[in-house]
Design a protein around this motif. Structure first.
Motif, PDB file in Angstrom:
ATOM      1  N   UNK A 131       0.790  -1.234   0.000  1.00 15.11           N
ATOM      2  CA  UNK A 131       0.000   0.000   0.000  1.00 15.11           C
ATOM      3  C   UNK A 131       0.816   1.276   0.000  1.00 15.11           C
ATOM      4  N   UNK A 132       2.144   1.197  -0.133  1.00 14.39           N
ATOM      5  CA  UNK A 132       2.981   2.413  -0.160  1.00 14.39           C
ATOM      6  C   UNK A 132       3.272   2.768  -1.617  1.00 14.39           C
ATOM      7  N   UNK A 133       2.786   3.911  -2.062  1.00 10.83           N
ATOM      8  CA  UNK A 133       2.921   4.296  -3.464  1.00 10.83           C
ATOM      9  C   UNK A 133       4.162   5.184  -3.647  1.00 10.83           C
ATOM     10  N   UNK A 134       5.188   4.604  -4.245  1.00  8.99           N
ATOM     11  CA  UNK A 134       6.406   5.365  -4.551  1.00  8.99           C
ATOM     12  C   UNK A 134       6.704   5.153  -6.033  1.00  8.99           C
ATOM     13  N   UNK A 135       7.668   5.895  -6.572  1.00 10.06           N
ATOM     14  CA  UNK A 135       8.035   5.728  -7.984  1.00 10.06           C
ATOM     15  C   UNK A 135       9.444   5.173  -8.105  1.00 10.06           C
ATOM     16  N   UNK A 136       9.658   4.477  -9.208  1.00 11.53           N
ATOM     17  CA  UNK A 136      11.015   4.024  -9.501  1.00 11.53           C
ATOM     18  C   UNK A 136      11.382   4.490 -10.905  1.00 11.53           C
ATOM     19  N   UNK A 137      12.694   4.582 -11.163  1.00 15.93           N
ATOM     20  CA  UNK A 137      13.136   4.926 -12.526  1.00 15.93           C
ATOM     21  C   UNK A 137      13.699   6.326 -12.603  1.00 15.93           C
ATOM     22  N   UNK A 138      13.412   7.014 -13.721  1.00 12.72           N
ATOM     23  CA  UNK A 138      13.981   8.366 -13.893  1.00 12.72           C
ATOM     24  C   UNK A 138      12.920   9.456 -13.851  1.00 12.72           C
ATOM     25  N   UNK A 139      11.633   9.079 -13.899  1.00 11.71           N
ATOM     26  CA  UNK A 139      10.520  10.038 -13.926  1.00 11.71           C
ATOM     27  C   UNK A 139      10.817  11.212 -14.867  1.00 11.71           C
ATOM     28  N   UNK A 140      11.431  10.891 -15.990  1.00  7.56           N
ATOM     29  CA  UNK A 140      11.773  11.848 -17.062  1.00  7.56           C
ATOM     30  C   UNK A 140      12.887  12.824 -16.662  1.00  7.56           C
ATOM     31  N   UNK A 141      13.458  12.659 -15.461  1.00 10.30           N
ATOM     32  CA  UNK A 141      14.624  13.485 -15.113  1.00 10.30           C
ATOM     33  C   UNK A 141      15.860  12.752 -15.650  1.00 10.30           C
ATOM     34  N   UNK A 142      15.755  12.413 -16.916  1.00 10.42           N
ATOM     35  CA  UNK A 142      16.720  11.551 -17.583  1.00 10.42           C
ATOM     36  C   UNK A 142      18.120  12.162 -17.638  1.00 10.42           C
ATOM     37  N   UNK A 143      18.163  13.494 -17.742  1.00 10.47           N
ATOM     38  CA  UNK A 143      19.470  14.159 -17.815  1.00 10.47           C
ATOM     39  C   UNK A 143      20.242  13.973 -16.514  1.00 10.47           C
ATOM     40  N   UNK A 144      19.502  13.842 -15.409  1.00 11.63           N
ATOM     41  CA  UNK A 144      20.137  13.663 -14.109  1.00 11.63           C
ATOM     42  C   UNK A 144      20.537  12.204 -13.878  1.00 11.63           C
ATOM     43  N   UNK A 145      19.646  11.265 -14.203  1.00  5.96           N
ATOM     44  CA  UNK A 145      19.992   9.844 -13.974  1.00  5.96           C
ATOM     45  C   UNK A 145      21.167   9.444 -14.863  1.00  5.96           C
ATOM     46  N   UNK A 146      21.243  10.043 -16.054  1.00  2.40           N
ATOM     47  CA  UNK A 146      22.397   9.752 -16.923  1.00  2.40           C
ATOM     48  C   UNK A 146      23.662  10.381 -16.344  1.00  2.40           C
ATOM     49  N   UNK A 147      23.527  11.617 -15.900  1.00  2.00           N
ATOM     50  CA  UNK A 147      24.683  12.326 -15.350  1.00  2.00           C
ATOM     51  C   UNK A 147      25.239  11.604 -14.112  1.00  2.00           C
ATOM     52  N   UNK A 148      24.342  11.033 -13.287  1.00  2.00           N
ATOM     53  CA  UNK A 148      24.778  10.340 -12.064  1.00  2.00           C
ATOM     54  C   UNK A 148      25.043   8.853 -12.311  1.00  2.00           C
ATOM     55  N   UNK A 149      24.873   8.450 -13.572  1.00  2.00           N
ATOM     56  CA  UNK A 149      25.162   7.071 -13.987  1.00  2.00           C
ATOM     57  C   UNK A 149      24.325   6.028 -13.242  1.00  2.00           C
ATOM     58  N   UNK A 150      23.071   6.369 -12.955  1.00  2.00           N
ATOM     59  CA  UNK A 150      22.192   5.377 -12.324  1.00  2.00           C
ATOM     60  C   UNK A 150      21.106   4.896 -13.299  1.00  2.00           C
ATOM     61  N   UNK A 151      21.075   5.509 -14.492  1.00  2.00           N
ATOM     62  CA  UNK A 151      20.036   5.156 -15.462  1.00  2.00           C
ATOM     63  C   UNK A 151      20.106   3.664 -15.815  1.00  2.00           C
ATOM     64  N   UNK A 152      21.302   3.166 -16.031  1.00  2.00           N
ATOM     65  CA  UNK A 152      21.465   1.766 -16.448  1.00  2.00           C
ATOM     66  C   UNK A 152      21.101   0.791 -15.320  1.00  2.00           C
ATOM     67  N   UNK A 153      21.041   1.289 -14.083  1.00  2.00           N
ATOM     68  CA  UNK A 153      20.717   0.422 -12.936  1.00  2.00           C
ATOM     69  C   UNK A 153      19.309   0.683 -12.402  1.00  2.00           C
ATOM     70  N   UNK A 154      18.449   1.244 -13.229  1.00  2.00           N
ATOM     71  CA  UNK A 154      17.046   1.405 -12.815  1.00  2.00           C
ATOM     72  C   UNK A 154      16.714   2.723 -12.146  1.00  2.00           C
ATOM     73  N   UNK A 155      17.644   3.683 -12.186  1.00  2.00           N
ATOM     74  CA  UNK A 155      17.335   5.020 -11.636  1.00  2.00           C
ATOM     75  C   UNK A 155      17.278   5.023 -10.113  1.00  2.00           C
ATOM     76  N   UNK A 156      16.260   5.713  -9.592  1.00  4.14           N
ATOM     77  CA  UNK A 156      16.111   5.854  -8.133  1.00  4.14           C
ATOM     78  C   UNK A 156      14.769   5.291  -7.683  1.00  4.14           C
ATOM     79  N   UNK A 157      14.647   5.140  -6.357  1.00  7.53           N
ATOM     80  CA  UNK A 157      13.328   5.003  -5.732  1.00  7.53           C
ATOM     81  C   UNK A 157      12.986   6.409  -5.228  1.00  7.53           C
ATOM     82  N   UNK A 158      11.820   6.927  -5.647  1.00  2.39           N
ATOM     83  CA  UNK A 158      11.459   8.292  -5.221  1.00  2.39           C
ATOM     84  C   UNK A 158      10.334   8.258  -4.189  1.00  2.39           C
TER      85      UNK A 158
END
Ligand SMILES: Cc1ncc(COP(=O)(O)O)c(C=O)c1O
Length: 426
Positions: free
Chosen positions: A370-397
């Motif tokens: 029942x906990x609604x969170x997001x995973x991935x890049x949520x279109x902040x793709x320039x940041x996930x690429x810059x931090x090199x986490x895009x290839x590993x599924x981005x973040x949990x937000x």
């Protein structure tokens, strides 16, 4: 004479939560916890009612010589005034559109008509792609894009890099007010001033900022500012503020039947009238909240400012509990500002990764409880690429909103700890 500083009244959370029907949902026998606000917030009953009442009673196109059409015209004018109070501008500087992305593409195409080789646009790695790709599209006209870097340790904008990249060749500086991924709030007033010193136009994406802090476009002196009402308790729509002189001078791509008057020349075809009715209701929900916090306020703008004072105070309390708890989870890394002295420069939106678990796995397990969170890049793709986490599924937000409770945060921390302790196979 000493100045007495009075703290804002505590948020009336019981009243707030009673306004939002969706908050009482259950998932697999557990109460739903909405930490997905950065992707879109829940709506109060008054917004639901305004949308359905419009469809029941006034559903018509604009400009007709009969009752429901006249009511529709008046309703749209009312929503423009509501958004003018929300952003601190005049109603004719408010443009409605389907969402922030479409409005930004429309504006970038119009501005781009005047640009060519030798011109530059300054963007940032912190930004949502909706404030990057529409400007990058102008590279086909020979325009050069310059990306401003971040400080990797706390995901704040590198202001020295920004100052270096804004030059007399810069025509547009497009920057976010707050990051939808890591929560950083940018010093937009300073950025606007830097842009103006070089004769550039400042285009501000306030989508993520709007549910958390009040916006004053006059004080910022920005040329354009965009937001999306579905991120601040309203319907799925976008809103653009443009300085009157720009809206009058720039040439939109439009149909002949649109008049040349502002804002009509920027609003093509038939708008989503029922959602526009919902926009007035969501602004009024916030101003009601402000009047409850401070019954002495007069006027809608003052009530909105009072609402944001109490929202900010409540969110800060929740955020401090959340970040303290997250720091105790082994293997968890927080991206963004984590030191309390910097909390005024961030929204209560947290991006994390936990060693050995993909963000998708964490979000799915939390979602089952029942906990609604997001995973991935949520279109902040320039940041996930810059931090090199895009290839590993981005973040949990984890995104907090003012309708969340301290008890939800505590339960979430327990659930996340248990999830992190489990093996990574599902
Ligand atoms: C910071 C930011 N900018 C822009 C957008 C795009 O907004 P819209 O969905 O209204 O196009 C979003 C949506 O998530 C966002 O978070």
């Amino acid at each position: 004479m000493s100045t007495q500083i009075t703290a804002p009244a505590a948020l009336d959370l019981t009243w707030v939560r009673s306004q939002f029907p969706s908050l009482s949902q259950m998932v697999n026998g557990q109460p739903a916890v909405f930490f997905d606000g950065p992707g879109g917030t829940q709506v109060p009953q008054c917004v639901v009612d305004a949308i359905s009442d419009y469809l029941k009673q006034n559903n018509a196109n604009t400009g007709g010589a009969y009752a429901t059409s006249r009511h529709t015209d008046a309703m749209i004018a009312g929503a423009r005034s509501a958004m003018a109070d929300f952003l601190g501008c005049d109603p004719d500087e408010i443009v409605f559109g389907p969402n922030m992305t479409s409005l930004t593409y429309a504006m970038s195409r119009a501005i781009g008509r005047e640009l060519g080789p030798g011109d530059e646009i300054v963007l940032t790695h912190l930004d949502h792609d909706a404030n990057v790709s529409p400007w990058r599209a102008l590279e086909e006209r020979g325009v050069r894009i310059r990306m401003v870097d971040i400080h990797e340790d706390d995901c704040t904008l590198d202001m020295d890099d920004l100052a270096r990249k804004i030059t007399p060749r810069t025509k547009i500086v497009a920057v976010g007010y707050a990051s939808n991924a890591v929560g950083t709030i940018n010093d937009v007033k300073k950025i606007v001033s830097l842009a103006h010193q070089h004769g550039a136009v400042a285009y501000i994406d306030a989508v993520h900022y709007a549910p958390h802090r009040p916006i004053d476009v006059r004080s910022l002196d920005c040329d354009f500012l965009v937001c999306s009402t579905y991120k601040f308790f309203g319907p799925h729509m976008g809103v653009l503020f443009g300085k009157r002189a720009h809206l009058q001078r720039l040439e939109p791509y439009k149909v002949r039947a649109n008049t040349n008057a502002i804002p009509n020349r920027w609003e093509w075809g038939t708008l989503n009238h029922e959602c526009i009715a919902g926009i007035t209701a969501c602004v009024d929900y916030l101003s009601d909240l402000g009047r409850r916090a401070n019954p002495a306020v007069t006027g809608r703008r003052a009530a909105l400012l009072a609402a944001y004072e109490t929202i900010q105070q409540h969110e800060r309390g929740l955020f401090e509990t959340l970040i303290r708890g997250l720091r105790e989870i082994p293997g968890l890394k927080i991206y963004g500002i984590t030191e309390p002295e910097g909390f005024d420069r961030r929204c209560p939106t947290l991006a994390v990764r936990i060693k050995g678990h993909t963000p998708l796995l964490l979000a799915s397990r939390l979602g089952d409880h029942g906990f609604f969170t997001w995973d991935g890049n949520y279109y902040a793709l320039n940041l996930t690429e810059r931090l090199d986490v895009e290839k590993d599924g981005g973040f949990l937000r984890i995104g907090l909103a003012h309708y969340n409770t301290a008890e939800e945060v505590t339960r979430f921390l327990e659930a996340l700890k248990k999830t992190a302790d489990k093996p990574s196979g599902r």
